[in-house]
Design a protein around this motif. Structure first.
Motif, PDB file in Angstrom:
ATOM      1  N   LEU A  67       0.821  -1.204   0.000  1.00 19.05           N
ATOM      2  CA  LEU A  67       0.000   0.000   0.000  1.00 19.05           C
ATOM      3  C   LEU A  67       0.862   1.265   0.000  1.00 19.05           C
ATOM      4  CD1 LEU A  67      -2.744   1.387   0.181  1.00 19.05           C
ATOM      5  CD2 LEU A  67      -2.614   1.190   2.678  1.00 19.05           C
ATOM      6  N   GLY A  68       1.964   1.243   0.758  1.00 22.82           N
ATOM      7  CA  GLY A  68       2.833   2.425   0.820  1.00 22.82           C
ATOM      8  C   GLY A  68       3.340   2.842  -0.549  1.00 22.82           C
ATOM      9  N   PRO A  69       4.098   1.962  -1.241  1.00 24.06           N
ATOM     10  CA  PRO A  69       4.553   2.349  -2.585  1.00 24.06           C
ATOM     11  C   PRO A  69       3.416   2.559  -3.567  1.00 24.06           C
ATOM     12  CG  PRO A  69       5.079   0.045  -2.115  1.00 24.06           C
ATOM     13  CD  PRO A  69       4.653   0.669  -0.823  1.00 24.06           C
ATOM     14  N   SER A  70       2.273   1.880  -3.338  1.00 22.52           N
ATOM     15  CA  SER A  70       1.134   2.065  -4.229  1.00 22.52           C
ATOM     16  C   SER A  70       0.564   3.475  -4.105  1.00 22.52           C
ATOM     17  CB  SER A  70       0.045   1.033  -3.911  1.00 22.52           C
ATOM     18  OG  SER A  70      -1.035   1.176  -4.793  1.00 22.52           O
ATOM     19  N   LEU A  71       0.505   3.996  -2.881  1.00 23.97           N
ATOM     20  CA  LEU A  71       0.025   5.369  -2.695  1.00 23.97           C
ATOM     21  C   LEU A  71       0.986   6.369  -3.335  1.00 23.97           C
ATOM     22  CD1 LEU A  71      -1.326   5.290   0.977  1.00 23.97           C
ATOM     23  CD2 LEU A  71      -2.647   5.306  -1.152  1.00 23.97           C
ATOM     24  N   VAL A  72       2.286   6.097  -3.174  1.00 25.62           N
ATOM     25  CA  VAL A  72       3.285   6.955  -3.823  1.00 25.62           C
ATOM     26  C   VAL A  72       3.108   6.890  -5.335  1.00 25.62           C
ATOM     27  CG1 VAL A  72       5.754   7.296  -4.250  1.00 25.62           C
ATOM     28  CG2 VAL A  72       4.945   6.743  -1.944  1.00 25.62           C
ATOM     29  N   GLY A  73       2.927   5.653  -5.849  1.00 25.49           N
ATOM     30  CA  GLY A  73       2.746   5.475  -7.278  1.00 25.49           C
ATOM     31  C   GLY A  73       1.478   6.125  -7.787  1.00 25.49           C
ATOM     32  N   THR A  74       0.407   6.022  -6.999  1.00 27.42           N
ATOM     33  CA  THR A  74      -0.860   6.629  -7.394  1.00 27.42           C
ATOM     34  C   THR A  74      -0.749   8.146  -7.446  1.00 27.42           C
ATOM     35  OG1 THR A  74      -2.175   4.812  -6.491  1.00 27.42           O
ATOM     36  CG2 THR A  74      -3.281   6.927  -6.764  1.00 27.42           C
ATOM     37  N   ALA A  75      -0.153   8.722  -6.404  1.00 29.72           N
ATOM     38  CA  ALA A  75       0.017  10.178  -6.379  1.00 29.72           C
ATOM     39  C   ALA A  75       0.891  10.636  -7.543  1.00 29.72           C
ATOM     40  CB  ALA A  75       0.629  10.605  -5.048  1.00 29.72           C
ATOM     41  N   ALA A  76       1.984   9.897  -7.773  1.00 31.62           N
ATOM     42  CA  ALA A  76       2.888  10.253  -8.868  1.00 31.62           C
ATOM     43  C   ALA A  76       2.202  10.079 -10.222  1.00 31.62           C
ATOM     44  CB  ALA A  76       4.153   9.399  -8.803  1.00 31.62           C
ATOM     45  N   SER A  77       1.538   8.936 -10.401  1.00 30.06           N
ATOM     46  CA  SER A  77       0.903   8.645 -11.688  1.00 30.06           C
ATOM     47  C   SER A  77      -0.201   9.640 -12.019  1.00 30.06           C
ATOM     48  CB  SER A  77       0.324   7.227 -11.683  1.00 30.06           C
ATOM     49  OG  SER A  77       1.343   6.262 -11.611  1.00 30.06           O
ATOM     50  N   GLN A  78      -1.109   9.853 -11.043  1.00 27.01           N
ATOM     51  CA  GLN A  78      -2.215  10.764 -11.300  1.00 27.01           C
ATOM     52  C   GLN A  78      -1.722  12.204 -11.460  1.00 27.01           C
ATOM     53  OE1 GLN A  78      -5.115   9.726 -12.027  1.00 27.01           O
ATOM     54  NE2 GLN A  78      -4.789   7.594 -11.458  1.00 27.01           N
ATOM     55  N   GLY A  79      -0.747  12.576 -10.628  1.00 26.75           N
ATOM     56  CA  GLY A  79      -0.198  13.925 -10.726  1.00 26.75           C
ATOM     57  C   GLY A  79       0.472  14.164 -12.070  1.00 26.75           C
ATOM     58  N   VAL A  80       1.336  13.225 -12.474  1.00 30.26           N
ATOM     59  CA  VAL A  80       2.036  13.338 -13.762  1.00 30.26           C
ATOM     60  C   VAL A  80       1.032  13.327 -14.907  1.00 30.26           C
ATOM     61  CG1 VAL A  80       3.570  12.120 -15.369  1.00 30.26           C
ATOM     62  CG2 VAL A  80       4.229  12.379 -12.976  1.00 30.26           C
ATOM     63  N   TYR A  81       0.098  12.378 -14.838  1.00 33.13           N
ATOM     64  CA  TYR A  81      -0.861  12.231 -15.940  1.00 33.13           C
ATOM     65  C   TYR A  81      -1.711  13.484 -16.119  1.00 33.13           C
ATOM     66  CZ  TYR A  81      -4.398  10.317 -19.015  1.00 33.13           C
ATOM     67  OH  TYR A  81      -5.229  10.110 -20.082  1.00 33.13           O
ATOM     68  N   TYR A  82      -2.320  13.935 -15.037  1.00 36.94           N
ATOM     69  CA  TYR A  82      -3.215  15.089 -15.157  1.00 36.94           C
ATOM     70  C   TYR A  82      -2.453  16.375 -15.486  1.00 36.94           C
ATOM     71  CZ  TYR A  82      -7.380  12.598 -13.683  1.00 36.94           C
ATOM     72  OH  TYR A  82      -8.445  11.741 -13.635  1.00 36.94           O
ATOM     73  N   TYR A  83      -1.220  16.489 -14.983  1.00 32.58           N
ATOM     74  CA  TYR A  83      -0.406  17.670 -15.277  1.00 32.58           C
ATOM     75  C   TYR A  83      -0.133  17.764 -16.771  1.00 32.58           C
ATOM     76  CZ  TYR A  83       3.514  20.935 -15.260  1.00 32.58           C
ATOM     77  OH  TYR A  83       4.340  21.986 -15.511  1.00 32.58           O
ATOM     78  N   PHE A  84       0.387  16.670 -17.342  1.00 31.82           N
ATOM     79  CA  PHE A  84       0.701  16.683 -18.765  1.00 31.82           C
ATOM     80  C   PHE A  84      -0.562  16.664 -19.619  1.00 31.82           C
ATOM     81  CE2 PHE A  84       4.839  15.361 -17.159  1.00 31.82           C
ATOM     82  CZ  PHE A  84       5.680  16.150 -17.938  1.00 31.82           C
ATOM     83  N   TYR A  85      -1.618  16.009 -19.131  1.00 30.35           N
ATOM     84  CA  TYR A  85      -2.884  15.990 -19.873  1.00 30.35           C
ATOM     85  C   TYR A  85      -3.413  17.412 -20.041  1.00 30.35           C
ATOM     86  CZ  TYR A  85      -7.742  15.037 -21.094  1.00 30.35           C
ATOM     87  OH  TYR A  85      -8.953  15.023 -21.718  1.00 30.35           O
ATOM     88  N   GLN A  86      -3.347  18.197 -18.953  1.00 30.66           N
ATOM     89  CA  GLN A  86      -3.864  19.557 -19.031  1.00 30.66           C
ATOM     90  C   GLN A  86      -3.005  20.424 -19.941  1.00 30.66           C
ATOM     91  OE1 GLN A  86      -6.818  20.273 -17.531  1.00 30.66           O
ATOM     92  NE2 GLN A  86      -6.742  22.121 -18.788  1.00 30.66           N
ATOM     93  N   ILE A  87      -1.676  20.217 -19.898  1.00 30.97           N
ATOM     94  CA  ILE A  87      -0.782  20.976 -20.780  1.00 30.97           C
ATOM     95  C   ILE A  87      -1.096  20.679 -22.247  1.00 30.97           C
ATOM     96  CG2 ILE A  87       1.611  21.162 -21.590  1.00 30.97           C
ATOM     97  CD1 ILE A  87       2.517  20.964 -18.716  1.00 30.97           C
TER      98      ILE A  87
END
Length: 337
Positions: A67-87
């Protein structure tokens, strides 16, 4: 604060909440996908029964393995995805407006353009975050060995039980060391090829979601309620529908990815040792048949649809709240100049 950053942070927050709610389902689903023994009776068990078996034999904490690395991965994945998606989305919208000025199009981003934007954002996300998800898969599929019986004369003074001793824990560092020992640095990008192909999942998901949301906002605007008349419940339902369609189409790739990222079988049995994506697909078809590509799909549909619906609902609310928080300040600053 830019729209890209707002959407990136909101996506990360929504992803974390969705992950916390649905993680036990994700763990069971990963185990279903990587189960390679057709003789096991657990394959006939439903999701709830399998969750019960994990808790009974390994402890409730195994439902949250990784769960620990999964939360890190989720935050990173969603953050990266939505950031670049919006750009990329902003650039697509600017291009559409330029075409409108030249007399081409209606000034809006079409379904095909939305698909391309989502696909490019997904590729960037996969390449940056794949190592995290390999570790998560390893931790989700690790099965705690049964507590070992020991002789009373060998029981340590500080032992909790006079008859058993706990096996050593399996955490993030152990998973990293094990993976590096097996395949070196390249091991952290196992399953990257089917994962890159799977960017079609969020692409299809966002294409459906954006299309339905656009139509709903247009309907609300025509009814006099304005584009902001879309409720959180409606966003929840739109996210669920979009994810359902995308999951059904791309699920076989998800099974292949999980097989590649899980710990490879060792010894003389080469049926379950995969050299790569094509080797995994051919061996799965040869030894387990076509149905193997849909193992655990019902669990995945429940988990992914619920997670996506929660993510979209929370993200939209966070975006609205953040914009309300910062826009008045920006307005007062501009007004004072």
């Amino acid at each position: 604060m830019s729209d890209a950053l707002i959407n990136g942070l909101a996506g990360a927050g929504g992803g974390i909440i969705a992950q916390l709610i649905t993680y036990p389902l994700q763990t069971v689903n990963t185990r279903q996908q990587t189960d390679r023994d057709p003789s096991k009776s657990t394959r006939k068990d439903g999701t709830i029964q399998q969750m019960y078996q994990v808790v009974k034999h390994e402890g409730w904490e195994r439902l949250y393995g990784g769960l620990g690395p999964s939360l890190v991965g989720t935050a990173a994945s969603q953050g990266v995805y939505y950031y670049f998606y919006q750009i990329f989305r902003n650039r697509a919208e600017s291009a559409a407006l330029n075409h409108l000025k030249k007399g081409n199009g209606d000034g809006s981003v079409g379904m095909f353009q939305s698909l391309i934007v989502a696909a490019i954002s997904g590729c960037v996300n996969v390449l940056l975050t794949n190592p995290i998800w390999v570790i998560v898969t390893r931790m989700q599929t690790y099965k705690t060995k049964k507590r070992l019986p020991i002789q009373p004369s060998r029981v340590p003074d500080n032992a909790n039980s006079p008859n058993v001793i706990d096996p050593p824990p399996y955490g993030t560092s152990q998973a990293v060391q094990e993976l590096y020992g097996e395949a070196g640095l390249t091991g952290f990008w196992k399953g990257v090829i089917p994962t890159l192909i799977m960017v079609s999942n969020p692409s299809i998901q966002f294409m459906i979601y954006e299309t339905l949301l656009k139509r709903l906002k247009k309907k609300r605007s025509l009814s006099g309620k304005g584009a902001d008349g879309v409720t959180a419940l409606e966003i929840f339902l739109l996210g669920a529908i979009a994810k359902l369609g995308a999951t059904v189409v791309t699920y076989p790739l998800l099974v292949v990815k999980s097989r590649l990222q899980a710990k490879q079988a060792s010894g003389v049995d080469k049926r379950h040792h995969y050299k790569g994506t094509l080797d995994a697909i051919s061996k799965m078809i040869r030894y387990e048949g076509i149905p193997v590509f849909y193992k655990g799909m019902s669990t995945k549909i429940v988990q992914s649809v619920l997670a996506a619906a929660v993510l979209f609902m929370v993200k939209e609310e966070l975006v609205k709240g953040t914009r309300l928080l910062f826009k008045p300040k920006l307005g007062s600053i501009n007004g004072s100049n």
